[in-house]
Each structure stands twice: as structure tokens, then as C-alpha cells.
Design an enzyme around this catalytic site. Structure first.
Site, mmCIF file in Angstrom:
data_model
loop_
_atom_site.group_PDB
_atom_site.id
_atom_site.type_symbol
_atom_site.label_atom_id
_atom_site.label_comp_id
_atom_site.label_asym_id
_atom_site.label_seq_id
_atom_site.Cartn_x
_atom_site.Cartn_y
_atom_site.Cartn_z
ATOM 1 N N ASP A 152 40.236 44.550 45.037
ATOM 2 C CA ASP A 152 39.618 43.256 45.267
ATOM 3 C C ASP A 152 40.729 42.260 45.584
ATOM 4 O OD1 ASP A 152 37.631 41.266 45.258
ATOM 5 O OD2 ASP A 152 38.144 40.726 43.205
ATOM 6 N N THR A 161 40.327 38.484 45.325
ATOM 7 C CA THR A 161 40.290 37.309 44.467
ATOM 8 C C THR A 161 40.561 37.683 43.019
ATOM 9 O OG1 THR A 161 38.626 36.407 45.949
ATOM 10 C CG2 THR A 161 38.928 35.298 43.833
ATOM 11 N N ASP A 195 38.076 42.169 39.343
ATOM 12 C CA ASP A 195 37.913 41.303 38.177
ATOM 13 C C ASP A 195 36.507 40.738 38.068
ATOM 14 O OD1 ASP A 195 38.037 39.641 40.369
ATOM 15 O OD2 ASP A 195 39.125 38.054 39.325
#
Length: 1151
Positions: free
Chosen positions: A402, A404, A737
Site C-alpha cells: 500500500d 498511504t 495499514d
């Protein structure tokens, strides 16, 4: 439009006028929005008034709480299922369910039963020890596993408990405000919205003031998402062209669970709770109990089967050989019943061979290596929730990360400033503002960017991410914003709003002078500027084209641009007039442009090096993000993910899924099928087990090798990518996250979640939690994983060599001598002590960055490589050869020495059983010719209880005449009593040898004490050989950092000295202090042959005698079984399919 109840097709409950399915459709439309789908659905339902009425709620007073039970029955609740952590006993039982452990337990019980049942009466008290020792090995291994899992589970529960304490919201019930836990929220509840709160469930906003949210946890979108009440959103939609508008140009009235409020305040009414909410439905898909089979477990299962076959075939061969030999030897002799016992013993030896072949130390080695690694990784702030994930990471060939919060910091940072030219600002360490701007412009910058701000950093960050980035920049400039703000009194504030797209203040700059300072969207502020304050030329007429070019160059780097401007105003200025958008006249003209600022979510400082190390290690890193394609490409270039822009593929998630056809069931291919996701349900309901596969495999194969970035990615897009990679035998790690990362985290071989910024759903789904959110820890995990794999291979090399030698010696001993060369009690020492300590010695070597200099091992490669095979077979042949020389030729050259036993146990005629050059007369005719007096007995025996017969150790009988054996006194020189006597119980021809002495005195021979000691010395030196699994000549490399090895190997040697010297009688060795010093040195000398032989083997190319070895895959298990049957929790859980099914049918049960 308000829908008439009579027009509805769905049945309603007694009180409510809307179904949970309709409410779910609204929430899911928001999650997957491309324009204003959720607004359309709300408008179709009847708008805000209908929702209020249909849910029996009140926007002003909230719920009355007189229908809680009915409300929960119809819409569900927000409580999570209470999943109690497994108790220690449950974890212990889980460890005992391992197939190898079961085999060992069975082998132990068989060993105890056979040994005790067939042992002689005087030895039966000790016969159970070997089988019990195997049980001890099982107990040690399973308890070590259970203790490690128990500690990790407690730590994880503690981590979640801290996060759970903060999950409280304010609701209005019966007209009053109540502070409750998120889990108590009901559909129809009115929830107060304020900055920084986490949204507890999906809801609809009906009051809003400058409301923006951070939806990166759910969608990966880093930009703030505007929220407003439905009427405003409908009006905005009607004014916007859907063909050119972005996904979030029109604000949304829906608040998604799991997201956070950035700015503003308001109220919302809860529409969807629990497992049906956007965050809840992902959590529901992750709750599964079936264990997964890791690549290493599959490989160990394969080698365990091969070892089992080897032991079985060896046992069959030895039983057949011994039966044939028995038939030949007894063919001319009349049958006696006692021969039945002898034949039974053949089968007992066969069972012993099988037991010896089982590598009972292997599970312990794996457990110890993983436990050691997980504890060491915890010191590096890496919480390994699933111990097996540590070794799995060693074979990772793909990382889907990911963006971000994983590659980036998930916070905006001021990185560029334009004034005359583009200035790169310090993003990580301290700096000085005057290094970038002259003092006058620096003061203006502070006034327009810092004083003109509503954000704060302390006690905790609060406000918009843009303003926080400016305050953090001032902290890096070592100018705390609190002191700066006090210098300039604020006279008037014009706050930011989504319509105004700017914020301004009027400050007193001293001397009666007032100044308007403004910051906002670059295109808006620039349009109001007529002049430009250059750092080199001062204030001059603005050239808009130059500024626009600067803004465009920043946009190409995925920067969000903000303009700063100011102007001095007179006391008579109009400060009240404004237009219909709320922009004051004083802000609309004659501004002086100060600077253009560029901000972005910067990458973590350690990421570029970590990605470079991954590339060096042969690991492909891909970015999978919900962000737009321009930003994603820029970040990927900055990280180093895109190394060759010509071949690199950057694609949006929906386009990727469209081209590959998405994920379908391998059994029935349509998106929707009746197959179930777990084996227990399949067996219970007699249905097929769903196996996910890519619909268009050919297209996937074209795309994925060069796919570097997947932008605008949805959960099902990421899931599809991971499914395809695993299906192509890649070991896949996924980092993330956000809640939207959870399906892929669970699907992957190893899921990494961020411990600080990660959501609870992501942490629940992950196998490893990075407690410090450090991406560089993934590289450490790769190193530890490869180290675990190498350490297990080292132990395998040692263990299999020792087992192969033990089995070979047992086979040869049984076939030629009808005895075990190494007694069961001695094998106990080898298997229990040496294997246990060997596990610690070889399985705890720390990693080094050298491990990253090679490609990852193939998922299905056989764990024993050609090189390992060469060393195992070669070393075993050398060791067997050395031991057999001692066994069959030792009584020709091994020295023996005088001790107290010469006058006790080995006194008189028995001296010949200690020295081979004894000069005793044992022939009957020779003794008779010496004129000796006949003994009173007329026959001999090996039973001391037969008093009417003479013992075989002292006499020779023939034709009912017996004479005592005559032995002259020993001279103890090279011709008399200096060479050890044979300890072989039987001769190769089948005659009794040392059996005569042992059966009467039960004293171990010095000869076979040599044999046992040489065997142990060979294993000790093989410890050194096994430290390296390649052809490295220097086996002592890095040994100073391997403290466990330096302690354990000498410890084993010391234990061996104690065992041979003081415990020899218990393990069937010569009981008078075992061996003398010179005999020890001889044993060490023979043991060192293992070192020399291994050195020679390193010079021999392995292709010469094991050409097919490395091409062998994990043979016993088919590929489909590896990827599916052994991973029901992951590859067969159709998360993507389930995800889409829940969108259409929210009431579907989660199996």
C-alpha cells in the site's frame, strides 16, 4: 421524492419502513463511488425526511430506546464477536495436532510396548526409556511452540486493548447527550461529529460545517473528502458535469465506518452497523479458524514422507535379509520353539529402524528457530503474530505494498516553495527559514502561512493536514509556532470553507499598519493577485504565465499547491462585503503573490534503500494504492519502484480487473457460485470447496511481470492481484495499514500491518505487525526469514546425516552381526540430547545482509538441494566407513590399558574378553593335552543360576568333559594385553563372540565404547560442517557472532565426557571410567575425519552424482494442493467474491 409505501416490493418490519438491504446498498455505493451513486440512492429512497421517519428516529432528540431489541433484530448490532484468546492448553493441543508430532507419539508408544514386552527380566526396568525419550522430545517441542504462541497472543491482545479504550462516541438519546463505546451504537442513533473522531458505523450526515474526512483507511484516497448534508449534495450534483468531474468533486452525505474526521463538525444518523458496515464486512471475512500450511511446512511434509518411506523400505529389507539368513543357517537344524522369539526380534529390529529414521529433532529445530527469530524480531519492534510467517517471508518473491501510511508517512509535508525559482525544502531534518527566503519575505511567510492558521501540533496534531504540514516545517526551522503567533495580534478572521477555498486574517503589524494575509487554492488566490513579491527584485507586476508554469511543474510531481499572498490595507477598507460564495471583496483583488508552496504525502525516509535491498534480493515490489494514477506514478518513481519507465506498467485497478476478468471459482467459473470457502462447511453441507482463480490467465500473464503500480485500487483489485501471483507459485507479501487492505493481507502468504497508523481490522488480518511503522523492517523480515530457512536446512543436513548413519549401521549390524551397533539407549542420547542441543546450536545463528545477495528460493523447490544431497550422502558414507572400520577392525589396532577390572570382572579366563592379544588357551583338545584336571561339571552354560554347569566364560566342554580355560599373566606390552578385544556379540559366521561375556556379566565392552565415542565425535565435527550449506571453505566464518554455537558444542562435548566416564554403565558402555585419555584422543582423531571428508566433498561438483535432485519439486503434494488444500484459510476463501455478494445480499451468513 417520498416513496409511497404501497409501491415498495420488499416486506417491512412492524415499525421500520426501510430494509437493511436498502441501507447497505447506499453505504456500499459510497465506498465504490465513481460520481454520486449514493446520493442517487438516497434520493430514490425519499431523502433525509424519509430516513428519519423510516428508522423511527428524530434528528433533534435521537432514539427513545424503547425498541432496542427489535432494532437489533432488524438491523443488527455494532458489537464485535467476542473471540476469546486460546488458552495455553488449547495452544498445546494445536501443536500436538501436527502430523509429525502424531507420528512421533505413535512411534514412542510402539517403542515402549515392544521394548518392554520383549526385554529380559533384568533389563525390563530400563526398556521403556527410549520410547519415553521420544515423548519427552515431543513434549519439549510442543510446549516451546505453545509458550511462544501464548506470549504473542497476550501481547497482541494488549495492543488491541489500548486502542479499544479510545473508541468512544457522543450520541443523542432521549434529547440528551451520552458518551458511549462504539460497540453500543444502534441503527437510527444520532451521533455527534467532531474533528479527529473515528466513525463507528456507516451513517448519513444531516448537519455539517466544513466537514472533511480521511478515507485513506478504507479507499487509500489521501485527499480530504468533503461531506455535507443531502440537500446540498443534490444541488451540487445538479450543477456538475459527470463526464468531467472527479470521483469526489461532489461532496458525499455518507460517512463510512473506519474513517476519521479531519475538519469541521456536524451530526449523522447511523444507517448500517456491525458486520454489514463498510469496515465490518471486511472484518467478518477475516474471522476464520482454519490453520494455513506455509511453504516450509509443505516442504517439510514432503521430506517427512520421503524419510518415512526410506525408513519403511529399510525396515522391510533388513527383515527380509535377516529371515533369509536365518533360513540358511537353520536349514540343517531341527526346529525349536525358541526360534520364534528370534524371528520376532527380526521384526523388532525393523521397527527400531523405522523409529531411528524419524527425525524427531526436526520439529524442535523448526520451533526453536522460529521462536528465536520471532523474539529477536520483537526487539526490532516487529510483532510476529503467526510464527510460521517468519520463515515464509524468507521465500517471498513479491511484495504488494500500500502507498498511504506504508511507503509514505500518511501526513502532508511541505517539500517545495516557488519564488523566482523552485526551492527544495528540507523534509526530514532541521533547517533555517532564512536559508530559503530573505528576512522580509520570511516574516511574510510566517504571517500568511503560520499565523494565518487554525491548526495545532500540541498536545496532539489537530486541524487540516495542509496547515499541520506548515507548522511542522516551522518546527524543523526551530521556530515553534506558539511563540510566532503571539507576535501578531489577529484583528479579523475569514475562515476556510470548501466554497471559499481560501482562508485570510487581518493582523496588526505595528505602527498602526494592518495587513491582510491569505492562503488557499493556487488557482483562486493567483486570480486575485496583481503583483508579485520577488526575493531578488522586490514587488513587481505579476506574470501569471510564469506562476502557472511553476504550479504545473509541481502538479507533475504529484504536489498539492497552495498560494500565499498579502496586501497592506487602510483603516477605511471594506471588510464586510462578500459574494455569494462567501469570498470577501477585500480578498478578491490587488493581492501581492508571495510564494507558491508544494505539499505532498512524502515517502518514509528508509523506503528507497529498503526497496533497493529488495531488488538486490530478487524481490519485486509493487505499489497498490487507492490514490490517483499521477500521484501513484510520482511516488513510485521517488521510491525506486519504477526503475525502467519504458517497460513499466502503471494501471488503474478497475481497468486491471476488467482485462483479467476478475477472480472466479475454479470449479464453476461464474462470479457467484454455491461453493463454500472453508473445508469444514464443505464437508458439513456436502458442497464443493471454492478455489479462486483468475478468469483470463493469459492476460494476467502479460500484465503482471512489468506491473509496478496499481492505482485507484479497490479491495477486490488488490485481492485479484495477490490471487494471481500466488496461483503462479510466487510467495507473496502484502503490506498495508488501512481497513481496505485487510482482504489482501489475509490472502497473502505474509501480511504486514502498521502497528501505529494501522487500523484494528488490518492488524487482525496481518501475520506480522510493524510496531514502529518502519517499512525497512520488511527487509529485516526477509533476512530473518531466509535465515530461518537456512538454519533449518543446516539442521536438516546434520539431522539427516546422523539418521542416515544410524539407520545404515543398524541395517549392517543386524544383517552381519545380528546386533545393533548403537544400542537404543545410546540412540536416545543421540536423538534427544544431541538433536535438542543441535537445534539450539544450528537454528539460532543470527542473519547478515549477505542473505540478501541471492534470489528467493522457489515456492515448490525441494528443501534438500543438490549440494545438500551431496553433503548428506557423502558425509554419511564417510561416517559409516569410519564406524565400520572401528567395528570390524578395531580389535586389530585399538589400544587397551590395564585397570582395576583386570582383577575383578575380567579376571582369570575372562581377560580374553578385554584384550584380543591375550594368549589364552581356549581350544578343548589343547586344554586336554595339558593334563589338566577335569571339572566336576559336564556341560557349560551362560546362565549363572545353573550351579550344576560351568560358565562359558571360564570353561570349555566336549563329550561331557569340561576344562578350565588357561590364561597366562598379562605382560601389558605390545605382544600381551595391549589391543582391545572384540565387542561384537556374534561373529559374521553366526558364532557367539562377546555375547558370552555380556550375557553373564552384563558389562559393556571397551571396543564398542570406542565405537559409540567415535560416532559422537563424528557428529560433533559435523556440527561445524553443517554451519554452511554451500561450498564455503571457511566453516568458521561469523562464528564469533554465533554465541549459542560456541557455548553448546563444547557443552555437548563435556556432557559426552560425563556420560562415557560416569554414566557408561547406564548406556551399555565399559563401566570403569569409560575411556582413558589416549583413547579419547583416538576418538577425536577419527571424528575429525568428518571435517577432512567434507572438505574433499566441497571440491567435487554435485552434478556428478545427483543430476536430478534440484529439478525435483515438492513431489508428494500436487501444486494445486500446495496452493489450495493446504491453505484453505487464504487461497480458498473467496474474499473478493464474498465482498461483491455482501454488496448485493447483506444478509448472507458468513461461514
Amino acid at each position: 421524492m417520498i416513496l409511497d409505501v404501497t409501491q415498495r416490493t420488499e416486506p417491512y418490519t412492524i415499525n421500520f419502513r426501510v430494509s437493511k438491504e436498502q441501507l447497505c446498498q447506499v453505504a456500499y455505493a459510497c465506498q465504490e463511488r465513481t460520481f454520486t451513486e449514493e446520493i442517487d440512492k438516497l434520493e430514490e429512497l425519499g431523502g433525509e425526511e424519509f430516513i428519519e421517519m423510516a428508522l423511527c428516529s428524530n434528528y433533534k432528540n435521537g432514539l427513545q430506546l424503547n425498541d432496542v431489541v427489535l432494532r437489533e433484530q432488524n438491523f443488527g448490532h455494532n458489537r464485535k464477536p467476542i473471540i476469546l484468546p486460546k488458552s495455553y492448553c488449547q495452544l498445546l493441543w494445536s501443536a500436538l495436532e501436527d502430523f509429525t508430532m502424531r507420528i512421533l507419539c505413535l512411534a514412542a508408544l510402539v517403542s515402549i510396548a515392544v521394548d518392554v514386552g520383549t526385554a529380559s527380566s533384568d533389563y525390563r526396568a530400563y526398556a521403556w526409556i527410549e520410547g519415553f525419550a521420544i515423548l519427552v522430545a515431543v513434549i519439549i517441542s510442543t510446549n516451546a511452540n505453545a509458550i511462544n504462541d501464548y506470549q504473542k497472543e497476550k501481547q497482541f491482545q494488549k495492543l488491541n486493548a489500548v486502542a479499544d479504550e479510545r473508541k468512544r462516541v457522543t450520541v443523542i438519546r432521549n434529547g440528551q447527550k451520552f458518551d458511549i463505546h462504539m460497540s453500543e451504537v444502534l441503527v437510527g442513533d444520532v451521533v455527534m461529529i467532531f474533528e479527529g473522531m473515528e466513525i463507528p458505523a456507516d451513517g448519513m450526515v444531516f448537519e455539517a460545517s466544513d466537514l472533511t474526512t480521511d478515507e485513506s483507511a478504507m479507499t487509500g484516497e489521501t485527499d480530504p473528502i468533503k461531506k455535507n448534508q443531502l440537500s446540498y449534495c443534490i444541488a451540487k450534483r445538479n450543477q456538475t458535469d459527470s463526464a468531467t468531474a472527479g470521483h469526489h468533486e461532489v461532496p458525499s452525505p455518507i460517512m463510512m465506518s473506519g474513517t476519521r474526521v479531519l475538519t469541521g463538525e456536524g451530526k449523522m444518523i447511523i444507517l448500517v452497523v456491525g458486520d454489514l458496515s463498510c469496515a465490518g464486512k471486511i472484518s467478518a471475512l477475516l474471522r476464520q479458524d482454519e490453520p494455513e500450511a506455509t511453504p516450509l511446512q509443505v516442504k517439510l511434509a514432503a521430506i517427512a514422507e520421503d524419510i518415512g518411506k526410506f525408513g519403511l523400505y529399510s525396515a522391510i529389507i533388513i527383515v527380509i535379509v535377516m529371515c533369509i539368513r536365518f533360513a540358511i543357517e537353520k536349514s540343517q537344524i531341527e526346529w525349536e520353539n525358541k526360534y520364534i522369539v528370534e524371528i520376532v526380534n527380526f521384526f523388532i529390529i525393523g521397527i527400531t529402524v523405522i523409529v531411528v529414521a524419524i527425525p524427531e529433532g526436526l520439529p524442535l529445530a523448526v520451533t526453536l528457530s522460529l521462536a528465536y527469530s520471532t523474539k529477536q524480531m520483537l526487539r526490532d519492534q516487529n510483532l510476529v503474530r503467526k510464527m510460521a510467517a517468519c520463515e515464509t517471508m524468507g521465500g517471498a518473491s513479491m511484495i504488494c505494498s500500500d502507498k498511504t501510511g506504508t511507503l509514505t508517512q500518511n501526513k502532508m509535508t511541505l517539500v517545495n516553495m516557488w519564488n523566482d525559482n523552485l526551492i527544495e525544502l528540507e523534509s526530514y531534518s532541521t533547517c533555517n527559514l532564512t536559508d530559503y527566503l530573505p528576512q522580509q519575505l520570511a516574516d511574510l511567510f510566517i504571517q500568511s502561512a503560520i499565523v494565518n492558521s487554525s491548526a495545532m501540533l500540541r498536545p496532539e496534531p489537530k486541524g487540516s493536514k495542509t496547515e499541520i504540514s506548515f507548522l511542522e516545517f516551522m518546527d524543523r526551522c526551530q521556530q515553534p509556532y506558539e511563540q510566532i503567533k503571539d507576535k501578531y495580534p489577529i484583528l479579523i478572521k475569514y475562515p476556510f470553507s470548501s466554497q471559499r477555498k481560501r482562508m485570510s486574517i487581518i493582523i496588526d503589524v505595528g505602527g498602526g499598519q494592518q495587513r491582510l494575509v491569505c492562503k488557499g487554492a493556487s488557482e483562486m488566490v493567483l486570480a486575485a493577485c496583481t503583483q508579485y513579491h520577488s526575493k531578488t527584485e522586490g514587488v513587481k507586476r505579476i506574470d501569471s504565465r510564469v506562476v502557472e508554469d511553476a504550479i504545473e511543474s509541481m502538479a507533475k510531481k504529484a504536489l498539492r499547491t497552495i498560494c500565499l499572498a498579502y496586501k497592506n490595507i487602510s483603516n477605511a477598507a471594506d471588510l464586510i462585503s462578500k459574494d455569494d460564495k462567501g469570498v470577501y471583496n477585500i480578498e478578491q483583488n490587488d493581492l501581492i503573490l508571495l510564494a507558491v508552496l508544494g505539499i505532498k504525502d512524502i515517502i518514509r525516509q528508509e523506503v528507497p534503500r529498503a526497496i533497493e535491498l529488495c531488488k538486490r534480493a530478487g524481490i519485486k515490489v509493487r505499489m497498490v494504492t487507492g490514490d490517483n494514477i499521477t500521484t501513484a506514478r510520482a511516488i513510485a518513481n521517488e521510491c525506486g519502484i519504477i526503475s525502467n519507465s519504458e517497460d513499466s506498467i502503471v494501471m488503474e485497478g478497475p481497468e486491471f480487473v476488467r482485462r483479467i476478468g476478475g477472480v472466479v471459482c475454479k470449479n464453476c467459473h461464474p462470479d457467484d457460485c454455491n461453493c463454500v470457502r472453508d473445508s469444514q462447511t464443505a464437508e458439513k453441507e456436502n458442497k464443493k470447496l471454492r478455489i479462486d482463480t483468475i478468469a483470463n490467465a493469459e492476460e494476467f500473464d502479460k500484465i503482471y511481470p512489468n506491473l509496478d503500480v496499481l492505482a485507484r485500487s479497490r479491495p477486490e483489485d488488490k485481492y485479484a492481484l495477490v490471487t494471481g501471483l500466488i496461483e503462479r507459485n510466487h510467495v507473496v507479501a502484502v503490506t498495508g495499514d488501512g481497513t481496505n487492505d485487510a482482504p489482501a493481507l489475509k490472502k497473502a502468504d505474509v501480511g504486514f500491518a502498521m502497528g501505529v497508523s494501522g487500523t484494528e481490522v488490518a492488524r487482525e488480518a496481518a501475520a506480522i505487525i510493524l510496531l514502529d511503522d518502519n517499512f525497512n523492517s520488511i527487509v529485516k523480515a526477509v533476512m530473518w526469514g531466509r535465515n530461518v530457512y537456512d538454519n533449518i536446512k543446516k539442521f536438516l543436513r546434520f539431522q539427516l546425516t546422523a539418521n542416515l548413519v544410524s539407520v545404515s549401521l543398524t541395517l549392517i549390524g543386524a544383517a552381519l552381526l545380528r546386533q545393533e551397533i548403537l544400542k537404543p539407549i545410546q540412540l536416545l542420547w543421540v536423538n534427544l540430547i544431541m538433536d535438542t542441543l543441535g537445534s539450539l546450536a544450528l537454528a539460532t545463528e543470527p542473519p547478515s545482509e549477505k542473505l540478501l545477495n541471492r534470489k528467493p528460493h522457489d515456492r515448490n523447490e525441494y528443501i534438500i538441494s543438490k549440494k545438500m544431497f551431496k553433503f548428506i550422502i557423502g558425509t554419511a558414507l564417510i561416517q559409516v566407513g569410519v564406524v565400520l572400520i572401528i567395528v570390524f577392525l578395531g580389535d586389530k589396532f585399538l589400544p587397551e590399558y590395564q585397570d582395576a577390572y583386570d582383577t575383578s570382572i575380567f579376571s582369570g579366563p575372562k581377560i580374553r574378553f578385554k584384550y584380543s592379544n591375550h594368549n589364552c588357551v581356549t581350544d578343548f583338545d589343547q586344554l586336554k593335552s595339558l593334563g589338566l584336571t577335569k571339572l566336576n561339571q559336564t556341560s557349560s552354560t551362560d546362565n549363572p543360576d545353573d550351579s550344576d554347569k560351568c560358565l562359558l566364560t571360564k570353561c570349555v566342554c566336549k563329550n561331557q568333559e569340561c576344562y578350565e580355560i588357561q590364561c597366562p599373566p598379562c605382560l601389558y606390552n605390545e605382544d600381551s594385553c595391549s589391543i582391545v578385544a572384540s565387542g561384537r556379540l556374534m561373529t559374521v559366521q553366526g558364532d557367539q563372540d562377546y555375547y558370552i561375556m555380556y550375557n553373564i556379566e552384563h558389562e559393556g565392552s571397551r571396543h564398542f565404547t570406542y565405537v559409540f565415542n567415535v560416532f559422537i565425535m563424528l557428529q560433533l565435527f559435523n556440527f561445524l560442517n553443517s554451519r554452511r550449506i554451500t561450498d564455503e571453505i571457511n566453516i568458521l566464518d561469523n562464528i564469533t557472532n554465533h554465541s549459542a554455537f560456541l557455548l553448546i558444542v563444547p557443552f555437548i562435548f563435556c556432557i559426552q565426557i560425563l556420560m562415557v566416564t560416569f554414566g557408561s554403565a547406564a548406556i551399555g558402555l565399559y563401566s570403569y571410567y569409560g575411556l582413558q585419555i589416549k583413547q579419547w584422543l583416538i576418538g577425536i582423531g577419527f571424528g575429525s575425519i568428518s571435517l577432512i571428508g567434507c572438505l574433499i566433498l566441497k571440491l567435487i561438483p554435485e552434478d556428478n552424482f545427483c543430476k536430478q535432485m534440484e529439478t525435483q519439486k515438492v513431489a508428494p503434494l500436487q501444486q494445486e494442493v500446495n496452493l489450495s488444500s493446504n491453505k484453505p484459510e487464504q487461497t480458498r476463501n473467496a474474499l473478493a467474491n464474498r465482498y461483491s455478494q455482501l454488496s448485493r445480499h447483506p444478509d448472507l451468513p458468513v461461514h
